[in-house]
Design an enzyme around this catalytic site. Structure first.
Site, PDB file in Angstrom:
ATOM      1  N   LYS A   1       1.040  -1.446   0.364  1.00 17.61           N
ATOM      2  CA  LYS A   1       0.057   0.185   0.159  1.00 17.61           C
ATOM      3  C   LYS A   1       0.602   1.699  -0.489  1.00 17.61           C
ATOM      4  O   LYS A   1       0.685   2.378  -0.592  1.00 17.61           O
ATOM      5  CB  LYS A   1      -0.813  -0.391   1.859  1.00 17.61           C
TER       6      LYS A   1
ATOM      7  N   HIS B   1      -5.726 -33.322  17.664  1.00 16.68           N
ATOM      8  CA  HIS B   1      -4.314 -33.477  18.215  1.00 16.68           C
ATOM      9  C   HIS B   1      -3.432 -32.979  18.601  1.00 16.68           C
ATOM     10  O   HIS B   1      -1.869 -33.494  18.599  1.00 16.68           O
ATOM     11  CB  HIS B   1      -4.011 -34.791  16.398  1.00 16.68           C
TER      12      HIS B   1
ATOM     13  N   LYS C   1       8.962  -0.429  14.116  1.00 16.41           N
ATOM     14  CA  LYS C   1       9.777  -0.420  13.124  1.00 16.41           C
ATOM     15  C   LYS C   1      10.304   0.559  12.820  1.00 16.41           C
ATOM     16  O   LYS C   1      12.094   0.580  12.611  1.00 16.41           O
ATOM     17  CB  LYS C   1       8.478   0.375  12.140  1.00 16.41           C
TER      18      LYS C   1
ATOM     19  N   GLU D   1      10.749  -4.718   4.203  1.00 19.05           N
ATOM     20  CA  GLU D   1      10.672  -6.400   4.289  1.00 19.05           C
ATOM     21  C   GLU D   1      10.138  -5.837   2.714  1.00 19.05           C
ATOM     22  O   GLU D   1      10.802  -7.167   1.949  1.00 19.05           O
ATOM     23  CB  GLU D   1       9.482  -6.583   4.892  1.00 19.05           C
TER      24      GLU D   1
ATOM     25  N   GLU E   1      -4.995  -6.302  14.987  1.00 24.84           N
ATOM     26  CA  GLU E   1      -4.688  -5.295  14.500  1.00 24.84           C
ATOM     27  C   GLU E   1      -5.725  -3.606  14.627  1.00 24.84           C
ATOM     28  O   GLU E   1      -5.557  -3.096  14.513  1.00 24.84           O
ATOM     29  CB  GLU E   1      -3.712  -5.002  12.703  1.00 24.84           C
TER      30      GLU E   1
ATOM     31  N   GLY F   1      -4.444  -1.517   4.744  1.00 25.96           N
ATOM     32  CA  GLY F   1      -3.940  -2.716   4.010  1.00 25.96           C
ATOM     33  C   GLY F   1      -5.149  -4.233   4.865  1.00 25.96           C
ATOM     34  O   GLY F   1      -4.793  -4.687   3.722  1.00 25.96           O
ATOM     35  N   ARG F   2      -5.326  -5.103   5.770  1.00 26.46           N
ATOM     36  CA  ARG F   2      -5.895  -5.702   6.453  1.00 26.46           C
ATOM     37  C   ARG F   2      -7.000  -6.282   5.782  1.00 26.46           C
ATOM     38  O   ARG F   2      -7.517  -6.733   5.332  1.00 26.46           O
ATOM     39  CB  ARG F   2      -5.936  -6.013   8.048  1.00 26.46           C
TER      40      ARG F   2
HETATM   41  O1  F6P Z   1       1.917  -4.090   9.798  1.00 24.33           O
HETATM   42  C1  F6P Z   1       2.051  -3.047   9.753  1.00 24.33           C
HETATM   43  C2  F6P Z   1       1.189  -2.762   7.974  1.00 24.33           C
HETATM   44  O2  F6P Z   1       0.664  -0.926   8.056  1.00 24.33           O
HETATM   45  C3  F6P Z   1       0.029  -2.824   7.943  1.00 24.33           C
HETATM   46  O3  F6P Z   1      -1.159  -3.139   8.715  1.00 24.33           O
HETATM   47  C4  F6P Z   1      -0.537  -3.853   6.786  1.00 24.33           C
HETATM   48  O4  F6P Z   1      -0.881  -4.680   6.182  1.00 24.33           O
HETATM   49  C5  F6P Z   1       1.782  -3.967   6.277  1.00 24.33           C
HETATM   50  O5  F6P Z   1       1.877  -3.098   7.218  1.00 24.33           O
HETATM   51  C6  F6P Z   1       1.639  -3.951   5.095  1.00 24.33           C
HETATM   52  O6  F6P Z   1       1.909  -2.854   4.382  1.00 24.33           O
HETATM   53  P1  F6P Z   1       2.177  -2.397   2.775  1.00 24.33           P
HETATM   54  O7  F6P Z   1       1.260  -2.625   1.999  1.00 24.33           O
HETATM   55  O8  F6P Z   1       2.213  -0.618   3.302  1.00 24.33           O
HETATM   56  O9  F6P Z   1       3.046  -2.335   2.728  1.00 24.33           O
END
Ligand code: F6P
Length: 526
Positions: free
Chosen positions: A213, A387, A496, A219, A356, A270-271
């Site tokens: 987003k 199990h 972060k 990452e 979240e 995002g979620r």
């Molecule tokens: O973990 C925090 C967060 O901002 C989530 O809300 C989001 O889904 C994820 O990081 C990834 O964010 P982006 O889509 O901006 O890379």
């Protein structure tokens, strides 16, 4: 947001809350499911609900008619319906970020007889043409990739909401996935994950989707840059053909060298973004028509949430149960038990959605809350969980409400399996409730343990869409009652920031000013 909504009462300060407390200490905490079924032959019918694509048996929950009426009164006094209507009207209910919350619009049917564009809201109506145009462009691209036999592997690079939704859904709808293409999901900054995928693919036959987003998440950016370096080092030349971006930050994607970008908007959390361009890997996997069926299933649930009265409204009823268990019974977790192996990643997806969204301790004004909020959500597909941790669910000290998700029809023809699978789901719910008092000591089960049973007729794009929208809206309801902003996520920021600083210190060895533990570990890691 209208003053009417910012001034909603805090749920724990309402008359309905006080009445629920009296009810809980009077009779609610001693409620016995076995007696309730013995004295009321109509309990199953009275406590089950039919929503689009989802049948819900709520009868094995620790509630009677009075509990249900008091919970409905709580929803009314806390103005949950008005809050919901404000979301559907495009009001900026994400108050800490001053944003509307309109993921429902992503599910609006293209021919909008029943959709949100019929509503009076200008914000919603204004957003719609771009939503539809982006959907059409993305689905056309998905179809082009499907038809392109030279592309055999699609690698989605994204994390959190830019990974969990499409990954879960591609697995859940495996039956509908186009043969001849493989789908990979890389989320972790741990290079082992990307490395393992790169060992399986070739540059000329791979499409990388960079899903973020913000297009800044460390990452995803680290993985994206490594993927491109690998691509070029392996002789890959045509970055524009082999990389596409799914993002609200179109300029950053262009800077990365990506020409094909599908955008979305800051009003999509995002979620809550599976329904947007973030769903592209799924659209490639199952095709445009089935992706639209997923949207249609979710849209049907949106309409149910928007229109059904509180007593017959499944997301509202589930959200109210969540509050009943968390704040009155004091139960700290909920187990999700999907009895369909394709729903393997559903618990992980729901973890982000619930925790979240509602893992917060201050209300909309930033004032500390006195009541508990999001439960811990966890689970594994049945029968595997039986199990592993079902021992604790049956005989442990803590009571954990279990949410079974079962699917009536299997997608395979292997004889016997589906009967056994469904029998196990029913047996577990029955055992949790009935318990056993005749075996003595270690063999006794206390019973009276609550569960909800969600039943889909088949696992299809439409039923999956409805199931996920149901979960989104139940999280909305409990978050609304708790007085939270369910649509921000400030709690992920501090880690972060610290990680950036520590990464530099790992390189330099500078441990000055750090606490003793972090400094000690840093030295050992160097
Ligand atoms: O973990 C925090 C967060 O901002 C989530 O809300 C989001 O889904 C994820 O990081 C990834 O964010 P982006 O889509 O901006 O890379």
């Amino acid at each position: 947001m209208s003053p009417d909504l910012t001034e909603r009462p805090r749920c724990d300060q309402t008359a309905a809350w006080a009445a629920l407390q009296t009810h809980f200490y009077g009779q609610g905490r001693d409620f016995d499911l076995r007696k309730a079924f013995a004295t009321d032959p109509g309990r199953f019918a009275a406590f089950s609900l039919e929503a689009p694509h989802v049948f819900a048996d709520l009868s094995k929950n620790l509630i009677d008619g009075e509990t249900r009426a008091l919970l409905a009164a709580l929803a009314r006094e806390c103005r949950v319906e008005q809050h919901r209507d404000a979301m559907f009207a495009g009001e900026a209910i994400n108050t800490t970020e001053q944003r509307a919350v309109m993921h429902f619009l992503l599910r609006n049917p293209a021919v909008a007889h029943t959709g949100w564009t019929q509503s009076a809201s200008k914000t919603v109506a204004d957003a719609w043409p771009e939503v539809l145009a982006t959907r059409q462009a993305m689905l056309a691209y998905a179809e082009a990739v499907r038809a392109d036999d030279a592309i055999t592997d699609v690698v989605n690079i994204g994390i959190g909401g830019s990974d969990l939704g499409p990954q879960m859904a591609v697995r859940a709808l495996a039956e509908f996935v186009l043969p001849g293409k493989r789908f990979h999901f890389v989320s972790n900054v741990d290079g082992h994950e990307l490395d393992a995928v790169l060992k399986q693919v070739r540059p000329h036959s791979t499409l990388f989707l960079i899903a973020s987003k913000t297009f800044t998440t460390i990452e995803t950016m680290t993985n994206a840059h490594s993927a491109r370096r690998w691509f070029e080092a392996q002789g890959g030349r045509d970055v524009p053909r082999h990389f596409a971006a799914l993002t609200t930050h179109v300029a950053a994607a262009a800077e990365f060298g990506i020409q094909t970008t599908f955008g979305f908007w800051d009003w999509v959390g995002g979620r809550y973004s599976l329904w947007s361009a973030i769903g592209l890997p799924l659209a490639i996997a199952i095709g445009a028509q089935r992706f639209e069926e997923l949207l249609a299933g979710a849209h049907a649930m949106d309409l149910h949430f928007a229109q059904a009265p509180i007593e017959a409204n499944l997301p509202v009823q589930l959200g109210l149960l969540d509050v009943w268990y968390r704040n009155f019974h004091g139960l700290a977790s909920r187990c999700i038990a999907p009895y369909h192996s394709a729903l393997q990643r559903l618990p992980a997806y729901l973890q982000q959605l619930e925790m979240e969204s509602n893992g917060k301790r201050v209300d909309l004004s930033g004032d500390a809350l006195e009541q508990q909020t999001a439960p811990v959500l966890w689970g594994e597909p049945g029968t595997n969980g039986q199990h592993a941790y079902f021992q604790m669910l049956h005989q442990g000290v803590d009571v954990v409400p279990v949410e079974f998700v079962a699917v009536r029809r299997a997608a395979h023809a292997l004889p016997g399996h589906q009967t056994l699978l469904l029998a196990n789901a029913l047996a577990q719910a029955q055992a949790l409730m009935q318990g056993r008092a005749d075996a003595g000591g270690h063999r006794d089960f206390p019973g009276n343990r609550p569960s909800t049973f969600l039943l889909l007729d088949a696992l299809t794009p439409a039923s999956l869409g409805a199931l996920l929208a149901l979960q989104e809206h139940r999280v909305f309801v409990s978050g609304s009652l708790w007085g939270l902003n369910s649509f921000d996520q400030w709690g992920v920021e501090l880690g972060k920031v610290l990680a950036k600083d520590i990464a530099q210190r790992l390189d330099s060895g500078d441990a000055s000013g750090l606490d003793g533990s972090t400094a000690g570990l840093l030295q050992r890691l160097r």
